[in-house]
Design a protein around this motif. Structure first.
Motif: not given
Lengths: 236, 492
Positions: B127, B132, B136, B140-141, B144-145
């Motif tokens: 990413x 990113x 971000x 987003x990474x 998200x987890x």
């Protein structure tokens, strides 16, 4: 080994590191021409992947080194600003995002409108024969499909340099060969510059123009890909 | 209080308490997962507190520490030379929220940190190479987890706060009450059974919705689960994270650590508190009843969890049947007070009286989801190939269970036993509701001591529960650590 007017230059790259049974220093200079695919080969622990991680900015290096890409010193830039893409050993797709969102990720990070990013992502999916996969999640893809998506995700932002860190190591032999040919063809068509790390002779010959072989962090052999032989790696 | 207001208040206080727990838990998880420091190590040791320290002791600790005559107020009065206690959170809405939030934050912390420290590094590298920004990358990474474990842990905390009985009953403000407390009051004090039944039904339906979401979060967590079995390397703290860690540690110390420590401190430093408890005529029978009921309920919960976990492993190896996965969590939608109300009415209709076995049976029903999770965790570590080999080589199912599954699930079984034992030991609500003639458990004994303002003796008795629960829980945690080690070896 190093040309002053080369597209990508690595100067005085030094890093000391330890693995399970030994400690040694990476000490290397090399360059890559525009549109060329360079292969870095060597046995496990010779420092191949470390070089890629340093070039990409994931790992730091010792003072005095310089990385120059297209005339610009990128040594101190963060990974996202170097204009470098990387395809990892495992596809490392973001598991919670659909294929199209994975591919569009880099564009959206660069503030490209979602609609445009999706459009370009669809075009690349078609280019890699994955047209029907846009709405699928990574866990429903085979190893080869996932690695193709990873390649599309890397190429969509049109990086100046693409790094391949043993991208086929998790795939079986027939798939490795077809994917290697596919990448080579894409490289010729799209004209990107690349560095491939591998310990597979056939892969190196299929995919690259030139090979350098590392032994414990130092240059051991270099030449054009067609002259690369098993003995260059196994004679360590 | 009008019933809609009671429902609204029950949900509102649970939501707000969960929010406090989420903020504290997420911040703590950051330090546990990412930073190398003594503070992070201390935080890790709190992980088990919400499960092994009964709410009764938390309420007791708060009364001792924040009461008008508590250590905190006496300290402030001495330092600022004040005549009256300046700090008053007991018997107030904020008191309930703070107690719930601080008591439950380790649940969020543990769930989030467990995933955070195992997030695959390469995804973040990919990413950041794709440009990113740090925000971000996190959004987003990483997040998200973390979303699924955060949501499922928050659902559990919501349920705990929604069902909270002792804390609300002991220091809830006048005029504000929850469904749980109203079920108790209507069924035990005003004997308005239709009102109690109505509140019980509403409470259970709301809780069932949360349990459904919880099981969905657990399922969606499978897709975004971190794939790395290796712990991420932690970094040293910078100046800003050091500053925030001091603020966080200060808050946790005041609202979590000191109140809990007040209990053994009060017991030890009050002359003859332990002696009075030990020689109290009810103490030994209460201890015996507690050990007996906790042992029986642990055995029942674990046996049922073992059988059920094995059945669904055999019937649905690919985990496709949603109901099979949802079913074990249904008891989580029923509170101890509601269960106590149902059983009391059932016994009345059957002209029977509650006894220790019925208490154990009810506790086993309430705690078996926790036992099930321990066994399921252990079962998930067994590769599918072992099932297939066992199926081909064993003459019968019983032989397979005895020779293969029992030895392989040993760690999970011990962990499940210790979990349910510790939870039963600390439960004061069910014994209070069932009101078994001539029998009281140690928790109920402690509750009654506290209710009659004999705080020193209540602390001595509470300390005994604390020591027993922590010891039993420690055995279970050790087993879990062994299991993680075994899992790693099997993966190699």
């Amino acid at each position: 080994m190093k040309k002053k007017d080369a597209y990508f230059m690595v100067e005085n790259l030094k890093k000391t590191w330890e693995n399970a049974d030994s400690a040694f220093t990476l000490d290397i200079d090399f360059s890559v021409d525009k549109g060329e695919m360079l292969c870095i080969a060597g046995q496990s622990g010779s420092g191949k992947s470390t070089i890629l991680r340093i070039i990409s900015g994931i790992l730091p290096f010792e003072k005095g080194a310089r990385l120059v890409l297209d005339g610009k010193d990128i040594s101190t830039l963060p990974p996202g600003k170097r204009d470098i893409g990387m395809v990892f050993q495992n596809p490392t797709l973001f598991p919670h995002m659909r294929v199209e969102d994975n591919i569009a990720f880099g564009l959206i990070s660069r503030k490209v409108a979602k609609k445009d990013a999706r459009f370009r992502s669809a075009a690349l999916l078609e280019r890699f024969g994955l047209s029907g996969f846009a709405k699928r999640y990574p866990d429903s893809l085979s190893g080869g499909e996932a690695q193709r998506v990873a390649l599309a995700r890397t190429l969509i932002v049109e990086p100046k340099l693409v790094l391949f860190d043993e991208p086929f190591s998790s795939l079986d032999a027939p798939l490795r060969k077809s994917l290697a040919l596919d990448i080579r063809q894409s490289q010729r068509e799209l004209g990107f510059t690349g560095i491939l790390v591998t310990h597979d002779i056939e892969e190196a010959k299929t995919m690259s123009d030139r090979v350098i072989v590392l032994k414990k962090g130092s240059l051991f052999w270099q030449g054009v890909a067609k002259d690369f032989k098993e003995s260059h790696i196994s004679s360590f | 209080m009008v019933f809609t207001k009671i429902i609204a208040f029950s949900i509102f206080q649970a939501l707000l308490s969960t929010l406090v727990a989420v903020i504290l838990g997420f911040a703590s998880a950051y330090y546990v997962a990412k930073k190398k420091s003594l503070f992070a190590d201390i935080l890790v040791s709190f992980s088990a507190v919400p499960l092994c320290v009964p709410p009764l002791l938390v309420a007791l600790g708060y009364v001792l520490f924040f009461g008008n005559n508590g250590s905190f107020n006496r300290f402030l009065m001495a330092v600022f030379n004040l005549q009256e206690a300046p700090f008053s959170i007991l018997y107030s809405f904020s008191g309930i929220i703070i107690a719930h939030g601080f008591y439950n934050f380790p649940i969020i912390m543990k769930a989030v940190a467990d995933v955070w420290q195992r997030l695959p590094e390469e995804e973040e590298w990919a990413a950041s190479l794709l440009g990113a920004s740090r925000f971000r990358l996190f959004k987003t990474i990483s997040f998200a987890h973390l979303r699924s474990p955060l949501a499922s842990a928050a659902s559990i905390v919501f349920l705990y706060c929604f069902f909270s009985f002792i804390i609300v009953l002991l220091f809830g403000p006048i005029g504000l009450t929850t469904l749980e407390v109203e079920v108790y009051r209507a069924s035990r004090l005003s004997l308005d059974f239709s009102k109690a039944a109505f509140f019980a039904l509403v409470e259970t339906l709301i809780a069932l919705t949360i349990v459904y979401f919880y099981s969905s979060f657990e399922k969606s967590g499978l897709r975004s689960q971190g794939t790395s079995a290796v712990l991420r390397e932690k970094t040293k703290m910078g100046l800003s994270s050091r500053f925030f860690s001091i603020v966080l540690f200060g808050l946790i110390s005041i609202f979590f650590l000191f109140p809990l420590f007040s209990i053994p401190v009060k017991a030890v430093f009050t002359k003859a508190a332990f002696k009075t408890v030990f020689f109290h005529k009810s103490f030994l029978p209460a201890l015996g009843a507690s050990l007996q009921s906790a042992s029986i309920s642990a055995l029942l919960a674990t046996s049922f969890a073992f059988v059920y976990a094995l059945c669904i492993r055999i019937k649905d190896p690919l985990k496709k049947n949603r109901f099979f996965r949802f079913f074990p969590f249904i008891p989580m939608a029923i509170s101890s007070v509601v269960l106590g109300f149902i059983i009391t009415n059932l016994l009345f209709a059957l002209r029977l009286q509650a006894n220790l076995f019925i208490l154990s049976l009810c506790q086993a029903f309430l705690f078996w989801p926790f036992a099930f999770r321990q066994i399921q965790f252990s079962l998930d570590a067994i590769p599918q190939a072992i099932d297939e080999a066992a199926l081909m080589l064993s003459p019968s199912l019983l032989y397979r269970v005895y020779k293969i599954y029992l030895p392989l699930l040993k760690t999970g079984i011990i962990s499940a036993l210790s979990f349910s034992f510790a939870m039963s030991l600390g439960d004061a609500s069910l014994p209070l509701l069932l009101a078994i003639p001539n029998i009281q458990t140690l928790s109920l004994f402690t509750y009654r001591l506290a209710g009659s303002y004999r705080f020193a003796e209540a602390c001595a008795s509470g300390s005994i529960i604390l020591v027993l629960s922590v010891f039993i829980f420690y055995i279970g945690e050790r087993q879990k650590k062994n299991l993680k080690r075994e899992k790693k070896v099997r993966m190699r």
